[in-house]
Every structure is written in C-alpha cells, then in structure tokens.
Design a protein around this motif. Structure first.
Motif, PDB file in Angstrom:
ATOM      1  N   HIS A 165     -21.709   5.405 -34.365  1.00 19.31           N
ATOM      2  CA  HIS A 165     -21.198   6.450 -35.253  1.00 19.31           C
ATOM      3  C   HIS A 165     -19.999   7.193 -34.663  1.00 19.31           C
ATOM      4  O   HIS A 165     -19.318   7.935 -35.376  1.00 19.31           O
ATOM      5  CB  HIS A 165     -22.310   7.448 -35.616  1.00 19.31           C
ATOM      6  CG  HIS A 165     -22.762   8.310 -34.472  1.00 19.31           C
ATOM      7  ND1 HIS A 165     -23.792   7.961 -33.634  1.00 19.31           N
ATOM      8  CD2 HIS A 165     -22.326   9.518 -34.027  1.00 19.31           C
ATOM      9  CE1 HIS A 165     -23.984   8.905 -32.730  1.00 19.31           C
ATOM     10  NE2 HIS A 165     -23.108   9.862 -32.950  1.00 19.31           N
ATOM     11  N   THR A 183     -17.243  11.569 -45.042  1.00 20.24           N
ATOM     12  CA  THR A 183     -18.345  11.144 -44.188  1.00 20.24           C
ATOM     13  C   THR A 183     -19.600  11.859 -44.689  1.00 20.24           C
ATOM     14  O   THR A 183     -19.513  12.973 -45.234  1.00 20.24           O
ATOM     15  CB  THR A 183     -18.093  11.499 -42.713  1.00 20.24           C
ATOM     16  OG1 THR A 183     -18.025  12.931 -42.587  1.00 20.24           O
ATOM     17  CG2 THR A 183     -16.802  10.875 -42.205  1.00 20.24           C
ATOM     18  N   GLU A 194     -21.970  13.256 -43.014  1.00 24.37           N
ATOM     19  CA  GLU A 194     -22.246  14.491 -42.287  1.00 24.37           C
ATOM     20  C   GLU A 194     -21.434  15.657 -42.841  1.00 24.37           C
ATOM     21  O   GLU A 194     -21.906  16.797 -42.855  1.00 24.37           O
ATOM     22  CB  GLU A 194     -21.924  14.310 -40.797  1.00 24.37           C
ATOM     23  CG  GLU A 194     -22.737  13.229 -40.097  1.00 24.37           C
ATOM     24  CD  GLU A 194     -22.005  11.890 -40.080  1.00 24.37           C
ATOM     25  OE1 GLU A 194     -22.136  11.171 -39.077  1.00 24.37           O
ATOM     26  OE2 GLU A 194     -21.317  11.562 -41.077  1.00 24.37           O
ATOM     27  N   VAL A 215     -23.401   6.666 -39.090  1.00 27.88           N
ATOM     28  CA  VAL A 215     -23.743   8.073 -39.345  1.00 27.88           C
ATOM     29  C   VAL A 215     -24.462   8.630 -38.116  1.00 27.88           C
ATOM     30  O   VAL A 215     -25.299   7.941 -37.526  1.00 27.88           O
ATOM     31  CB  VAL A 215     -24.657   8.190 -40.587  1.00 27.88           C
ATOM     32  CG1 VAL A 215     -25.103   9.634 -40.804  1.00 27.88           C
ATOM     33  CG2 VAL A 215     -23.942   7.656 -41.828  1.00 27.88           C
ATOM     34  N   ASP A 216     -24.135   9.854 -37.731  1.00 18.92           N
ATOM     35  CA  ASP A 216     -24.900  10.494 -36.652  1.00 18.92           C
ATOM     36  C   ASP A 216     -26.368  10.542 -37.079  1.00 18.92           C
ATOM     37  O   ASP A 216     -26.685  11.118 -38.132  1.00 18.92           O
ATOM     38  CB  ASP A 216     -24.373  11.908 -36.404  1.00 18.92           C
ATOM     39  CG  ASP A 216     -25.116  12.616 -35.286  1.00 18.92           C
ATOM     40  OD1 ASP A 216     -26.288  13.002 -35.508  1.00 18.92           O
ATOM     41  OD2 ASP A 216     -24.542  12.786 -34.204  1.00 18.92           O
ATOM     42  N   ALA A 232     -27.809  14.371 -37.466  1.00 16.65           N
ATOM     43  CA  ALA A 232     -27.128  15.124 -38.527  1.00 16.65           C
ATOM     44  C   ALA A 232     -27.311  14.439 -39.877  1.00 16.65           C
ATOM     45  O   ALA A 232     -27.474  15.104 -40.909  1.00 16.65           O
ATOM     46  CB  ALA A 232     -25.646  15.257 -38.199  1.00 16.65           C
ATOM     47  N   GLY A 233     -27.304  13.111 -39.885  1.00 17.51           N
ATOM     48  CA  GLY A 233     -27.486  12.374 -41.133  1.00 17.51           C
ATOM     49  C   GLY A 233     -28.861  12.587 -41.730  1.00 17.51           C
ATOM     50  O   GLY A 233     -29.003  12.799 -42.942  1.00 17.51           O
ATOM     51  N   LYS A 239     -29.072  16.039 -43.230  1.00 17.26           N
ATOM     52  CA  LYS A 239     -28.382  16.105 -44.521  1.00 17.26           C
ATOM     53  C   LYS A 239     -29.217  15.424 -45.602  1.00 17.26           C
ATOM     54  O   LYS A 239     -29.318  15.919 -46.730  1.00 17.26           O
ATOM     55  CB  LYS A 239     -26.997  15.470 -44.411  1.00 17.26           C
ATOM     56  CG  LYS A 239     -26.191  15.418 -45.714  1.00 17.26           C
ATOM     57  CD  LYS A 239     -25.856  16.796 -46.256  1.00 17.26           C
ATOM     58  CE  LYS A 239     -24.820  17.530 -45.445  1.00 17.26           C
ATOM     59  NZ  LYS A 239     -23.459  16.993 -45.526  1.00 17.26           N
ATOM     60  N   SER A 242     -35.258  15.622 -37.472  1.00 15.74           N
ATOM     61  CA  SER A 242     -34.843  16.461 -38.601  1.00 15.74           C
ATOM     62  C   SER A 242     -35.975  17.340 -39.106  1.00 15.74           C
ATOM     63  O   SER A 242     -35.732  18.347 -39.763  1.00 15.74           O
ATOM     64  CB  SER A 242     -34.339  15.584 -39.748  1.00 15.74           C
ATOM     65  OG  SER A 242     -35.425  14.985 -40.437  1.00 15.74           O
TER      66      SER A 242
END
Length: 275
Positions: free
Chosen positions: A17, A102, A104, A125-126, A129-130, A133, A200
C-alpha cells in the motif's frame, strides 16, 4: 494478478500500500486490463450477495469495473472508489458509478452500504485505516469481503518465469522468488488484512472463503495480459519486451500453452454494533 505473489516483504521493501506509483499505474492501458484480467467465480459473487443484508455495495479499488459489473448483474446497486482517474473513467463508460480517490482519503459524505468489497485491490489499501473506513461506511450487520485470485504456477515454469523477471528487473521492489506462489505465499497478505480488521474493532471474527478453479492459457493469451501486472505497468518498453520475449520462450518450450490452477480466496467479516 501479479506473476508472483506479494509474499512477505524483505526488510528493505515497502509494504504494497506504500507503493502508490505502482498502485495507480494500471490505467496505462485500461482496455487491455479489462479485456484480459480474469473475472470472479459466480459462486463467490453469489455467496457475498447472499451474505449481505441488502443490495447497496461499495467496490473499493474498482478498477475498470470488472467486479462491479458482476455484482450489478447479481442485483446490487454499486458505487466504485478508484484512485486512478483513467480506470474510473473506463468503469463509468461500462455503467459503473465511480468516484476518484484513495479509499483512505475518500469522503463517504454520510453514505452507508450493506456490502464493502475489494477485488484484487486491498493490498493497495492501508489495512488498518482501510478497515476503519469500511467499518465507518457499513451498516450494522453489513459484510466486508476482500478477495484475491491466487495461482500456483506449474513447477516446470515457476523457476523459468522467475529467472526471466530477475534478469529484466534485478532491483524490482517485490519478491520475485518462485517459492512465494500459491496460498502459502499469500498468507502474509491475508494475515495483514485480517489483523487490520481486528484492529479496527468494528467487526466480528473474520472468515476465509476459498473457491478453486482453473484456466488454460495459450502463449498469446498469457503475454497479452502480462503488461497489466503491477510489477510491469511502469517498466520501460525495452525491459517489458525482454520479459515478454523470455516468458514467451518458456511457454513455447511447453508446447505453446499451460493450465493454471486458481484459488479465489476471500477474507470476510461482519460489521458489529447497532449504529
């Protein structure tokens, strides 16, 4: 669909990513990408749709709209998010609504979804963070489904293909070892996705789904899609020609074709909470 799987990175290598130029390079030839990249098994599409609480679907890294069109045909209302404007434009021409960003940094503007999917894209994608989200935009009970095509090159061509790549790209920022293929080679990537979901704190326990299938490729069929692979999209023309010539010679030595066994593997998790 990289020719060799991402596998564990060497200490000096960035995470996928973090390779933003590679991640946003696939739009160099969107028509070729859309025409040659394999579709997703109908069984996977159906299982994802059946597992969701409704038809509203967000496709992360939608590319040219390959997965989006399959999910739309299965009854979903699809919105794509794609960082490459060229791919997003192609997806729109094929009937997929797509926004350029992106994932993120994308602004959902209060919109929520029953399903969030990513086909061949979540490694760009991180993972933390992904997942955060995705939890933000999924409705309670909604499903996150991240899936990849994993293939195992036949033993008789794996080392020869890798040797071609090493000669042409000795400084490539990914691992080109043939031993990094198949599900074992992808396990680090799947673990990162799973760990990101767990961190997450918005999802229940993740699951892995696997669907096995195979496809036969002629020499020309394999070579025409090869330039769409991430490690080749930014290669200078002379180096790309070297790769195509070398890989073509390997396939010629096999009689002009080979059969590739695939496993499409999905990491899935359901959104928890009531709001």
């Amino acid at each position: 669909m990289p020719t060799v799987s991402p596998g564990p990175s060497r200490p000096s290598e960035p995470e996928p990513h973090q390779l933003r130029q590679m991640a946003e390079s696939f739009g160099a030839d969107p028509e070729r990408y859309d025409r040659t990249r394999p579709r997703y098994p109908d069984a996977l599409v159906r299982r994802v749709v059946d597992a969701g609480p409704g038809p509203d679907l967000l496709d992360v890294g939608c590319g040219t709209g390959i997965a989006a069109r399959q999910f739309a045909a299965a009854g979903c209302r699809v919105l794509g998010v794609e960082p490459d404007v060229r791919l997003a434009d192609f997806a729109r021409r094929g009937g997929t609504e797509a926004e350029v960003a992106t994932f993120e940094a994308w602004d959902p503007a209060g919109r929520t979804f029953d399903l969030v999917v990513a086909g061949q894209a979540w490694h760009w994608v991180d993972p933390v963070a992904g997942a955060a989200k995705a939890a933000q935009v999924l409705r309670p009970g909604g499903l996150l489904a991240l899936f990849w095509h994993v293939f195992q090159l036949p033993a008789e061509v794996a080392e020869d293909f890798a040797a071609v790549y090493r000669r042409a790209m000795p400084d490539a920022p990914v691992n080109l070892q043939p031993t990094r293929q198949g599900l074992d080679g992808y396990q680090a990537l799947l673990t990162k996705a799973t760990d990101g979901i767990r961190e997450s704190a918005g999802f229940g326990e993740s699951e892995q789904w696997r669907i096995e299938w195979e496809r036969s490729y002629t020499r020309d069929e394999w070579l025409v899609q090869l330039p769409t692979h991430g490690i080749l999209t930014r290669l200078p023309p002379a180096k790309l020609a070297q790769v195509l010539e070398g890989v073509g010679a390997v396939i010629d030595a096999l009689g002009g074709s080979f059969t590739l066994p695939y496993t499409t593997v999905a990491v899935t998790a359901r959104r928890t909470g009531t709001a």
